[in-house]
Design a protein around this motif. Structure first.
Motif, PDB file in Angstrom:
ATOM      1  N   TYR B  64     -26.284   2.787 -66.671  1.00 58.61           N
ATOM      2  CA  TYR B  64     -27.697   2.718 -67.048  1.00 58.61           C
ATOM      3  C   TYR B  64     -27.846   2.113 -68.435  1.00 58.61           C
ATOM      4  O   TYR B  64     -28.758   1.341 -68.705  1.00 58.61           O
ATOM      5  CB  TYR B  64     -28.319   4.117 -67.051  1.00 58.61           C
ATOM      6  N   ILE B  65     -26.936   2.512 -69.329  1.00 57.44           N
ATOM      7  CA  ILE B  65     -26.992   1.983 -70.696  1.00 57.44           C
ATOM      8  C   ILE B  65     -26.850   0.462 -70.673  1.00 57.44           C
ATOM      9  O   ILE B  65     -27.545  -0.258 -71.389  1.00 57.44           O
ATOM     10  CB  ILE B  65     -25.896   2.628 -71.566  1.00 57.44           C
ATOM     11  N   VAL B  66     -25.945  -0.014 -69.804  1.00 58.45           N
ATOM     12  CA  VAL B  66     -25.779  -1.460 -69.666  1.00 58.45           C
ATOM     13  C   VAL B  66     -27.094  -2.099 -69.248  1.00 58.45           C
ATOM     14  O   VAL B  66     -27.517  -3.123 -69.800  1.00 58.45           O
ATOM     15  CB  VAL B  66     -24.687  -1.788 -68.629  1.00 58.45           C
ATOM     16  N   ALA B  67     -27.761  -1.475 -68.274  1.00 58.25           N
ATOM     17  CA  ALA B  67     -29.024  -2.025 -67.789  1.00 58.25           C
ATOM     18  C   ALA B  67     -30.046  -2.091 -68.922  1.00 58.25           C
ATOM     19  O   ALA B  67     -30.703  -3.122 -69.117  1.00 58.25           O
ATOM     20  CB  ALA B  67     -29.551  -1.172 -66.640  1.00 58.25           C
ATOM     21  N   VAL B  68     -30.139  -1.009 -69.673  1.00 59.33           N
ATOM     22  CA  VAL B  68     -31.121  -0.967 -70.768  1.00 59.33           C
ATOM     23  C   VAL B  68     -30.789  -2.015 -71.828  1.00 59.33           C
ATOM     24  O   VAL B  68     -31.658  -2.759 -72.291  1.00 59.33           O
ATOM     25  CB  VAL B  68     -31.157   0.447 -71.403  1.00 59.33           C
TER      26      VAL B  68
END
Lengths: 497, 222
Positions: B64-68
């Motif tokens: 998710y952090i990658v997506a953000v």
């Protein structure tokens, strides 16, 4: 702890240089920081040669013999360059070619560049190693464009674009390596990119993806090492960058790039057997040697000659990795060592000549040895040392690599290797003899006797004396613990440890 | 991978990846620079979408952090930065490629085929999102083609960023749980710094050459 100090020191120096305005303090700060780095690197070398492996920050940083060896090399080159830089830039400043802002840029970015170079061998995770390698490009590109000439921007642009393309391929290769490891490691992703974890299970990797990964990685890190045909940024960058930066790139960073290839080669050899990666490495290596040779023979500019020499040596190191076996691995390590401690001298001499004569073309310079006797003499000696003439160290390492080639059953590669090395030797000797020997030639308007000319090069000669001392003494005598470290490093490259 | 939702996840990823490829081909033929920047932003948004899907179906919070990060960096910040630079130096909008749209399209078709050929032996493994490896390689290859085919320094930066998107596509879609967080953060940081440094260089080149045409950078030879 030593590992953290080693990395924090140059980083802190870089930050401090942002706020310091006085030239004297910038110089001192760089000298102190790099001397500290050298001392710490030495300590790490001793520790590793005793304990084999040290790590810090929860396994994020890890030093085995190979890392410690590369760290020592980089630190040595950094120290020599920082001493040389003092005199070099003072001369530039007197000549009015650089401003205070440029000076601050150099002294601020160089420690940052060294920090990234030290992080490459110390990162256990292949991903962090990649981040650091890309970091070296970003930290050094504004050093390559230092002089703000049109040609510097051209060189800088090529450097960053070709470098970034290459390094993105390396990242792709790294990811596919990780992908082929996920098959084995499952969800253990926290340490899944750590080389020390991967090497134990490499024989169970998915073979088809490892093959693809190694090709990408070799092309990627090969671009940074300057292997043919990805070498085209090198002559431009080496010619345009200020001499201390060129020396850091050519004698320091090249080891980091070859280090990256060596790490992946161990994984690939464990997974696929030594055949696959070995053939690729020998191919790229020998091609680099062969392409560099004619460019050196026909070269008109001595700064560019050094770049082609560096392409040649990168080729030799990579070919040595490819020949493999005990001899090949030891040859590669020795070659990195002797190249690292000898090459800066070439850059420094070339820098002196360029500053004194105001040109970097062979044909405009004659009789260096009469105008600047020390520079001319050392230039000739460095030429012999770098081209692998006995009794200098590079002869030993090249001889070992040649034996490795024959032992591994590559007679053709060995033949081409000799042909390339001999052609490079001939090219260098012709150019350097013409330039350094011969009748005296003064720069227009400057008719001072030789003795007083030399005094303008005090700092430079200090750096050159240091390098000469190491280059010659190590050729004859490798201290026991240090040789121990080298053997361990060779063991890691050969995959036996 | 025996959850009932996995099938849908796999299909969604393939769909989004295909979308990225389509946008890449549009980039190849689109002559206006500002539109190019928007296309890149959209492509990055799809990449972020893929990361979110992977995170959702694998319960991998790190991803998710990658997506953000992708949304913040590549969808908002970098396009804004490039956009501002285009306006500030008031460059001509036309991209001025060496080869025109039809020839470029043909070459990119061939490169897509090549991407599939290279990925084939690996694809046989049959794990989540394997089709995406072929697309990732294709993005890489067409990105290089873009770089060679365009003269303007800024469009080369854009091409480099699409290459980066291809690499990250492979990273997100293939490795299931994503890479270790420290690596992801490092890569993110590197890309941001790289674009800023490239921006400085573009500005300097523009100042000293009165042009951004990189084919004029040809003094150093031999």
């Amino acid at each position: 702890m030593t590992l953290i100090f080693l990395l924090v020191l140059p980083l802190a120096a870089s930050l401090l240089c942002l706020v310091i305005r006085s030239r004297a303090w910038l110089e001192r700060l760089n000298l102190i920081a790099f001397s500290g780095v050298m001392a710490l690197a030495f300590k790490i070398g001793m520790d590793v040669s005793r304990d084999r492996v040290i790590s810090a920050m929860n396994g994020l940083l890890r030093a085995d013999a190979l890392s410690a060896f590369v760290v020592c090399l980089v630190a040595f080159v950094a120290v020599a360059c920082s001493i040389y830089a003092v005199g070099y830039f003072r001369r530039d400043e007197r000549a009015g070619t650089i401003s205070g802002a440029q000076l601050r840029r150099y002294y601020g970015l160089t420690p940052l560049f060294v920090f990234t170079m030290l992080l490459v061998p110390l990162a256990d995770s292949l991903g962090v190693m990649w981040v650091a390698t890309e970091g070296t490009t970003l930290a050094s590109v504004l050093l390559v464009t230092f002089y703000n000439r049109k040609t510097s921007f051209e060189a800088g642009w090529k450097y960053i674009i070709i470098g970034s393309v290459g390094i993105s391929l390396a990242l792709f290769g790294t990811i596919i390596t990780y992908y082929s490891a996920v098959v084995v490691l499952g969800q253990e992703t926290h340490h899944g990119m750590n080389w020390s974890e991967l090497v134990g299970v490499a024989h169970r990797f998915d073979k088809s993806s490892m093959r693809l990964a190694f090709v990408f990685v070799l092309v990627g890190y090969g671009t940074k090492a300057g292997l043919v045909p990805m070498h085209t940024w090198k002559p431009d960058a080496y010619e345009q960058a200020p001499v201390p930066t060129a020396a850091l790139l050519g004698a320091g960073f090249i080891n980091c790039a070859v280090y990256g290839i060596a790490r992946f080669n161990v994984l690939a050899a464990k997974c696929l057997g030594p055949e696959f990666s070995g053939k690729l490495l020998v191919g790229f290596g020998v091609a680099s040697i062969l392409v560099a040779a004619p460019f050196i023979l026909a070269q008109r500019n001595f700064r560019r000659t050094l770049a082609y020499s560096s392409i040649d040596h990168a080729g030799i190191m990579v070919a040595a990795l490819g020949f493999g076996g005990k001899l090949g691995a030891l040859g590669a390590v020795l070659h990195m060592l002797f190249h690292g401690v000898t090459k800066p001298l070439m850059f420094f001499c070339a820098g002196n000549v360029q500053q004194h004569f105001g040109t970097s073309y062979f044909w405009k310079v004659r009789g260096v040895i009469q105008t600047l006797p020390w520079t001319g003499g050392l230039f000739l000696m460095a030429t012999l040392a770098v081209t692998g003439t006995p009794p200098f160290g590079l002869f030993q390492s090249e001889f070992k690599i040649l034996s490795a080639a024959l032992a591994a059953g590559h007679p053709w590669a060995a033949f081409l290797f000799i042909a390339g090395v001999v052609a490079v030797f001939a090219g260098f000797l012709v150019h350097m003899a013409k330039m350094n020997l011969g009748s005296k030639q003064f720069v227009s308007g400057e008719m001072a006797p030789a003795a007083s000319l030399e005094t303008g090069f005090r700092w430079q000669y200090g750096a050159m004396a240091l390098v000469t001392m190491f280059a010659t003494s190590l050729s004859f005598w490798l201290p026991g613990p240090f040789y121990n470290l080298l053997e361990q490093a060779a063991g890691i490259i050969g995959g036996t440890q | 991978m025996n959850l009932p939702g996995t099938q849908i996840g796999e299909q969604l990823i393939t769909l989004f990846a295909a979308g990225m490829l389509v946008l890449q081909l549009l980039l190849v033929v689109q002559p206006m620079l500002l539109t190019n920047i928007r296309l890149f932003a959209l492509q990055s948004l799809l990449l972020a979408g893929i990361a979110a899907i992977v995170a959702w179906f694998n319960n991998a919070t790190d991803v998710y952090i990658v997506a953000v990060l992708t949304v913040i960096g590549k969808v908002i910040f970098l396009p804004w930065l490039l956009d501002r630079q285009v306006r500030r130096i008031r460059i001509v909008q036309e991209i001025d490629p060496f080869l025109g749209a039809p020839a470029s399209m043909l070459i990119c078709g061939a490169l897509t085929l090549l991407g599939y050929v290279v990925a084939r032996p690996v694809t046989l493994l049959g794990r989540l999102g394997n089709n995406t490896l072929a697309i990732a390689i294709t993005l890489l290859l067409t990105g290089f083609y873009l770089m060679i085919n365009r003269r303007k320094a800024l469009t080369q930066v854009l091409a480099l960023l699409t290459v980066e998107n291809g690499v990250m596509l492979a990273a997100v879609a293939l490795t299931t749980y994503g890479m270790p967080l420290v690596v992801e953060l490092g890569i993110f940081f590197d890309v941001m710094v790289a674009v800023m440094v490239l921006g400085i260089l573009v500005y300097r080149i523009r100042e000293s050459f009165d042009s951004m045409d990189t084919s004029k950078l040809s003094k150093l030879r031999g």
